[in-house]
Structure formats: C-alpha cells, structure tokens
Design an enzyme around this catalytic site. Sequence first.
Site, PDB file in Angstrom:
ATOM      1  N   GLU A 145       0.948  -1.053  -0.074  1.00 50.35           N
ATOM      2  CA  GLU A 145       0.049  -0.021  -0.096  1.00 50.35           C
ATOM      3  C   GLU A 145       0.937   1.341   0.026  1.00 50.35           C
ATOM      4  O   GLU A 145       1.958   1.259   0.617  1.00 50.35           O
ATOM      5  CB  GLU A 145      -0.938   0.059   1.218  1.00 50.35           C
ATOM      6  N   GLU A 150      -1.820  11.714   4.151  1.00 55.43           N
ATOM      7  CA  GLU A 150      -2.546  11.260   5.267  1.00 55.43           C
ATOM      8  C   GLU A 150      -2.070  12.411   6.090  1.00 55.43           C
ATOM      9  O   GLU A 150      -1.053  13.055   6.266  1.00 55.43           O
ATOM     10  CB  GLU A 150      -2.124   9.999   5.931  1.00 55.43           C
TER      11      GLU A 150
END
Length: 272
Positions: A145, A150
């Site tokens: 991933e 974020e």
Amino acid sequence: MTAMLAKPCALVLFLASSVALASAADGQCGAPTFADEFDAAQLDSARWNVVTGDGCELNLCGWGNNEQQVYNREAAVVQGGMLQLMAYQATGKQIASARLTTEGKFSQRYGRFEARMKLPPNLGLWPAFWLLPADKQQVWPLEGEIDILEQKGFSRESKREVLGAIHFGEKWPNNTHYSESITRPTPFADRWHVYAIEWREGVIRWFVDDKQYGEVRRADIAPHRWPFDDKPFYIILNLAVGGTLGGDVVEETLPAWMLVDYVRVYDGSCLS
C-alpha cells in the site's frame, strides 16, 4: 455532538482559491496518463467509483481502523471546478462521508501521482490520498500500500503535519510500515497544496509543493520483501471520520470538506 442538517450544502467559500497552480511535472512530463480537473457538472463515472457502506460487507467494519463514517454517494460533489468530499451528521447517529477509487478504471506502475488539495481544519478527521494494488490476489498488505498523503486529526499540532507511508510485510497483525512526515509553522488547511509521490523501480519519494520530504528504497525495508515493483496500483481519495489516525470525534468535527482541485498522473519517463 451538535445536531446537523441531513446533508450540508456544497461548499462555495473556497471557489476563488481554486485556480490551478502548475506543478513541477507540467511541461516536463508531457501529457498525463490520467487527469481529472473536476471541471464537469458532475463526477466522471468513467474515471471514478463511489464506495458506499461501513466496510462490514467486506468483513472490515469501520474499514479495519475503527472509523465511524458510512460512505455514501451524496457526500461526493463536483462543483465550481473542484471535487468536494463532505463529512456530516446524517439522519440518526450515522455519519456520512465519501470515498472514491479508480479501481478497474485506471491503475499504473511507476510515475508521478499528484493532487492539489485543501485539507479540512477540523479535529477528528483523517483525510487521505493513497494507492492500492490492482487485481489484488493476496491478503493486505502482502502486495503493498502506498500512502501519498494522510493527516492525523488528534490535535491542533497534528494539523501542521502531513505524512506519507508504505505498508508491507506479513499479513495482519504481523504487518509493518515505513513513514515520512513534514511539519510547517501553520496548519496545512490554511491553503492549497500539491501532494505527490514519484515512484520508480525500487524507490518512492514524497513531495509537498514539489519539495521532497521523504524517500524509501528497497534496501530500507530489508529483510522484508519490496512488493512495489510487482504490479500497477489504483487511486483512492477519502475523508475518514475518527479511527486510528482521526482520533476522537468532537463537536467541531462535523461538517467538514476535503477539497480537490485536480488529480494527475504521469508516467515515469521524466523522473530523475
């Protein structure tokens, strides 16, 4: 938590700020392999899937991270040349938000992936721009991933920081990750920024406004296997509420808007 309307109006406050800024890739990488400038009257279904639900149908209640939102179609709006991912108190106790993916519609291995975004200032939120492997064959995160952007929602201090990460290793709970972060004097929500990665064989680099702030190479995660050269990855944009990085949902959490001016992807031919 104060009562909210079932669905907030689309945000118009930031329309004057949505003039696109050129990225370092403009004029260097040629035409993008994928681009959405969000200039249409509605979301382009040829490019994007709208995810719905709370993850329970996938045996991932709370999307595996104790998130509190239920994704729905009405929380993703294209207006005024931008994408708006909204989070709001829906009917009853349900919190609505939005998650979009390009799974099955666009994926790419290597290149520059970037988005010009304005993050929400609210605490209790977890905005993200990230990649997952296409045609997944194995349990997460065996195929990897890549998190381009974020932001934690725990405190005012966390709003001055954004991070990028990769996830790899064995399947949960023996998985692991590598992350980099950048902090600025004022909150990232104060203005628009371009968040990007440049991904080549054996290396991933993270950027904000074309300033590199992190890099990871194959050797950095040894003896773990580097899965990021195996296959193309697709794009995800979402605004999570609460959860592992979102923190507590407080009175100021809702309503909220994550704004996206554009998403662009270039091949790896122009990367250094």
